[in-house]
Design a protein around this motif. Structure first.
Motif, short mmCIF file in Angstrom:
data_model
loop_
_atom_site.label_atom_id
_atom_site.label_comp_id
_atom_site.label_asym_id
_atom_site.label_seq_id
_atom_site.Cartn_x
_atom_site.Cartn_y
_atom_site.Cartn_z
N HIS A 19 -23.44 -42.31 68.39
CA HIS A 19 -24.14 -41.12 69.09
C HIS A 19 -24.46 -41.14 70.48
O HIS A 19 -24.32 -42.47 71.21
N LYS A 20 -24.00 -39.93 70.99
CA LYS A 20 -24.27 -39.87 72.64
C LYS A 20 -24.93 -38.34 72.69
O LYS A 20 -24.81 -37.44 72.53
N ASP A 21 -26.16 -38.58 73.75
CA ASP A 21 -26.78 -37.44 74.34
C ASP A 21 -25.86 -36.85 75.38
O ASP A 21 -24.78 -37.56 75.87
N PRO A 22 -25.86 -35.45 75.57
CA PRO A 22 -24.85 -34.93 76.62
C PRO A 22 -25.23 -35.56 77.98
O PRO A 22 -26.41 -35.85 78.24
N GLY B 90 -30.49 -1.66 80.01
CA GLY B 90 -29.67 -1.02 78.98
C GLY B 90 -28.38 -1.19 78.69
O GLY B 90 -27.82 -0.74 77.65
N LYS B 91 -28.05 -2.24 79.60
CA LYS B 91 -26.68 -2.55 79.51
C LYS B 91 -26.40 -4.02 78.95
O LYS B 91 -27.06 -4.81 79.59
N LEU B 92 -25.51 -4.31 78.01
CA LEU B 92 -25.21 -5.49 77.64
C LEU B 92 -24.59 -6.40 78.73
O LEU B 92 -23.31 -5.81 79.01
N ALA B 93 -24.98 -7.32 79.31
CA ALA B 93 -24.43 -8.05 80.17
C ALA B 93 -24.50 -9.57 80.09
O ALA B 93 -25.25 -10.13 79.34
N LYS B 94 -23.68 -10.20 80.63
CA LYS B 94 -23.46 -11.88 80.43
C LYS B 94 -24.61 -12.15 81.44
O LYS B 94 -24.55 -12.15 82.77
N ILE B 95 -25.54 -13.13 80.70
CA ILE B 95 -26.69 -13.80 81.47
C ILE B 95 -26.09 -15.06 82.07
O ILE B 95 -26.27 -15.41 83.00
N GLY B 96 -25.22 -15.75 81.46
CA GLY B 96 -24.57 -17.08 81.82
C GLY B 96 -24.05 -17.92 80.72
O GLY B 96 -24.06 -17.61 79.72
N LYS B 97 -23.55 -18.91 81.02
CA LYS B 97 -22.94 -20.02 80.12
C LYS B 97 -23.57 -21.28 80.38
O LYS B 97 -23.69 -21.75 81.38
N CYS B 98 -23.78 -21.99 79.15
CA CYS B 98 -24.76 -23.07 79.05
C CYS B 98 -23.81 -24.29 78.57
O CYS B 98 -23.37 -23.96 77.51
N ASN B 99 -23.69 -25.52 79.27
CA ASN B 99 -22.76 -26.19 78.74
C ASN B 99 -23.52 -27.70 78.44
O ASN B 99 -24.32 -28.16 79.56
N ALA B 100 -23.22 -28.28 77.46
CA ALA B 100 -23.84 -29.66 76.89
C ALA B 100 -22.98 -30.41 76.95
O ALA B 100 -22.00 -30.56 76.18
N ILE B 101 -22.44 -31.46 77.90
CA ILE B 101 -21.40 -31.98 78.17
C ILE B 101 -21.33 -33.50 77.61
O ILE B 101 -22.22 -34.16 77.87
N ASP B 102 -20.19 -33.97 76.94
CA ASP B 102 -19.90 -35.23 76.38
C ASP B 102 -20.90 -35.70 75.52
O ASP B 102 -21.62 -36.63 76.12
N ALA B 103 -20.98 -35.19 74.53
CA ALA B 103 -22.12 -35.65 73.38
C ALA B 103 -21.26 -36.06 72.27
O ALA B 103 -20.18 -35.66 71.99
N ASN B 104 -22.06 -36.77 71.26
CA ASN B 104 -21.44 -37.12 69.99
C ASN B 104 -22.92 -37.37 68.97
O ASN B 104 -23.58 -38.07 69.31
#
Length: 568
Positions: free
Chosen positions: A125-128, A143-157
């Motif tokens: 096992h490996k934590d991000p 009232g408009k659907l918009a992108k808040i952001g992108k969340c990355n959890a890097i190099d995990a197992n």
């Protein structure tokens, strides 16, 4: 393989026990050292001859072995040669775990009783390495659907599961106002996974101060959360309100700031203020200040958006004021018996309260004091207090009642020990009357001068009868009164003489009464004899009847007179 074949042959030829256990799974952390227990961690029998680790039969190659009482011997020729070691109980240590170590390893134990195999499966096992929120939106439109952001959890197992939060509460996709897209990428060399999660969100006005985060759970089950982010929510103005920034009651002379508040974002910066019929245009601000206001500032005020005048708001302002005028307002000097008129004028913006005190003592009535016939007790400092909410005004005047002194009381009494007399002279007037006596005493006491009155007590021991004079005076006049004071020694002698005289007088009265009674008896007897003789003569001659009647009447009157004397 040759050793295993020999073992198998030995089992077939000599009947030695051959036993294979079920597979046990152990979990290790990426990059760290993992202990692989032989015989599932149970204690080894005493007749152990040696241990040997190798890969799963489907794999090839011996790894490490250890004879009883001898050090371990590494048999591996590949990358495991520098990463394995062994303990006396047969456990193998595998260092610097990688995902390639996720295999099944076999531990063979040879004893005098037989041959035993144990299978151990390794999971890594490996934590991000990092949890980051990228590609954040600059602002969100309501009232408009918009992108808040992108969340990355890097190099995990295994690959991490990402959860989105708003104000620490979980967001769940509904495919309407909340849309979440997840994806996983596996590194070609390490085999580690990077999870990416994109949040699209339809914001409302309530999200202006909302905090967004993304998070996952580590190997220990503890949450790992990204740094929070907030967004500017834009929306048009729908409502306008007008507020007064000044706190409390508005008073004459205050500065008042009006603020026009619009609910749009970004907030408008140009407004119109309607101040007493005049339009004041304000740019790059939402406030307007009026300085040094007076009571004429009371009224209605409005504001509106400069670009949309139909959106307006209004408010009513009330400027409180309290003006008080008192006549008289300083010291006023009057004569006793005069009349004084006090006038209190109040000009206020609302209902007010009035209270009066005299010499710091509260008067019962809250009305203006009236004086129709001034007395010395009316003198003092009068203070009127007028209040209207937080407003307070205090006015005052001092009344002085002056006049010639008058003696109101002049008395004498015997002292408690019977050896002296106490004279009291009381007077009223203003300025304070000065009291003097025509005689000196053994003791002089004066009471405090209150409400125009003062008194003195003089203790004397008179040895003879005398007349004592009390004189009271001030700058206007003086008055003298006298009182007769008898000697203490004369009073004692007179008391004894009075007792003797009373006894003699009692005897004298008794003698007089007895004498009068005797005289009355004699007169009555003489009258009876006289009447008898008179009647005899009349019967004989018939003369002097009238005369004798008159004489009889006179005699009766005289007898009656004599009979009344003892009653006097």
């Amino acid at each position: 393989m040759h050793l295993l074949s020999a073992g198998a042959v030995a089992v077939l030829l000599f009947g030695i026990v051959y036993q294979v256990s079920s597979t046990v799974t152990v979990i290790g952390t990426y990059g760290e050292t993992l202990e692989l227990p032989c015989s599932n961690g149970a204690p080894q029998p005493d007749d152990v001859m040696f241990f040997q680790w190798k890969l799963n039969p489907s794999e090839s190659g011996m790894m490490i072995k250890k004879l009883k009482g001898k050090p371990f011997e590494v048999l591996a020729k590949d990358g495991y040669s520098s990463r394995v070691s062994m303990m006396d109980n047969g456990s193998m240590f595998l260092e610097a775990l990688t995902l390639e170590d996720q295999k099944v390893f076999n531990c063979m134990v040879v004893t005098l009783q037989g041959l035993f195999e144990y299978h151990v499966s390794v999971v890594v096992h490996k934590d991000p390495t990092n949890l980051e929120l990228l590609e954040q939106a600059a602002e969100l439109e309501i009232g408009k659907l918009a992108k808040i952001g992108k969340c990355n959890a890097i190099d995990a197992n295994p690959a991490a599961n990402i959860t989105w939060f708003k104000n620490n509460k979980t967001l769940s996709a509904d495919d309407k106002g909340i849309v979440i897209d997840d994806s996983v990428q596996v590194h070609a060399v390490t085999g580690l996974s990077t999870t990416s999660s994109t949040l699209r969100y339809s914001a409302g006005k309530g999200d202006a101060d909302a905090s967004f985060t993304c998070g996952t759970l580590d190997l220990a089950g503890q949450p790992r959360v990204s740094l929070p982010v907030t967004f500017t929510i834009t929306y048009p103005t729908e409502n306008v309100s007008l507020k007064v920034l000044s706190e409390g009651v508005l008073l004459e002379g205050d500065n008042v700031t009006l603020r026009c508040v619009a609910d749009g974002n970004p907030a408008p910066t140009t407004f119109n203020f309607f101040i007493k019929g005049e339009v004041k245009n304000v740019v790059d601000s939402d406030s307007y200040t009026m300085t040094n206001i007076n009571r004429d500032a009371t009224g209605e005020y409005k504001c509106s958006l400069a670009e949309k005048p139909s959106l307006e708001a209004s408010i009513n302002l009330t400027v409180s004021y309290l003006n008080v005028d008192l006549t008289p307002s300083e010291e006023v000097v009057k004569k006793a018996g005069d009349t004084l008129v006090v006038v209190l004028k109040v000009d206020s913006s609302g209902d007010h309260k009035v209270s009066w005190t005299k010499d710091n003592g509260l008067l019962k009535a809250d009305q203006v004091p009236t004086f129709k016939n001034l007395t010395y007790s009316d003198a003092g400092v009068y203070e009127g207090q007028v209040t209207l909410g937080p407003l307070r005004r205090v006015v005052s005047f001092e009344l002085v009642v002056e006049g010639a002194p008058v003696i109101t009381l002049l008395t004498k009494r015997l002292g408690e020990d019977g050896r002296h007399k106490v004279l009291t002279c009381e007077a009223e007037g203003y300025p304070k009357p000065i009291i003097t006596w025509s005689v000196n005493g053994t003791r002089l006491e004066e009471t405090p001068y209150i409400n125009g009155k003062v008194s003195q007590k003089l203790t004397v021991v008179p040895v003879a009868n005398l007349t004592v004079y009390c004189t009271v005076s001030n700058q206007f006049s003086q008055q003298i009164q006298s009182i007769n004071v008898s000697s203490l020694f004369e009073e004692v002698r007179m008391d004894k003489q009075d007792q003797s005289d009373n006894g003699d007088q009692t005897k004298l009265v008794i003698g007089i009464v007895a004498g009068l009674l005797l005289v009355g008896v004699i007169v009555g007897l003489a009258y009876w004899i006289y009447m008898k003789r008179s009647k005899q003569g009349s019967w004989k001659t018939g003369e002097l009847e009238n005369g004798s009647s008159e004489e009889e009447k006179k005699l009766e009157e005289k007898v009656e007179e004599n009979s009344q004397k003892p009653e006097m």
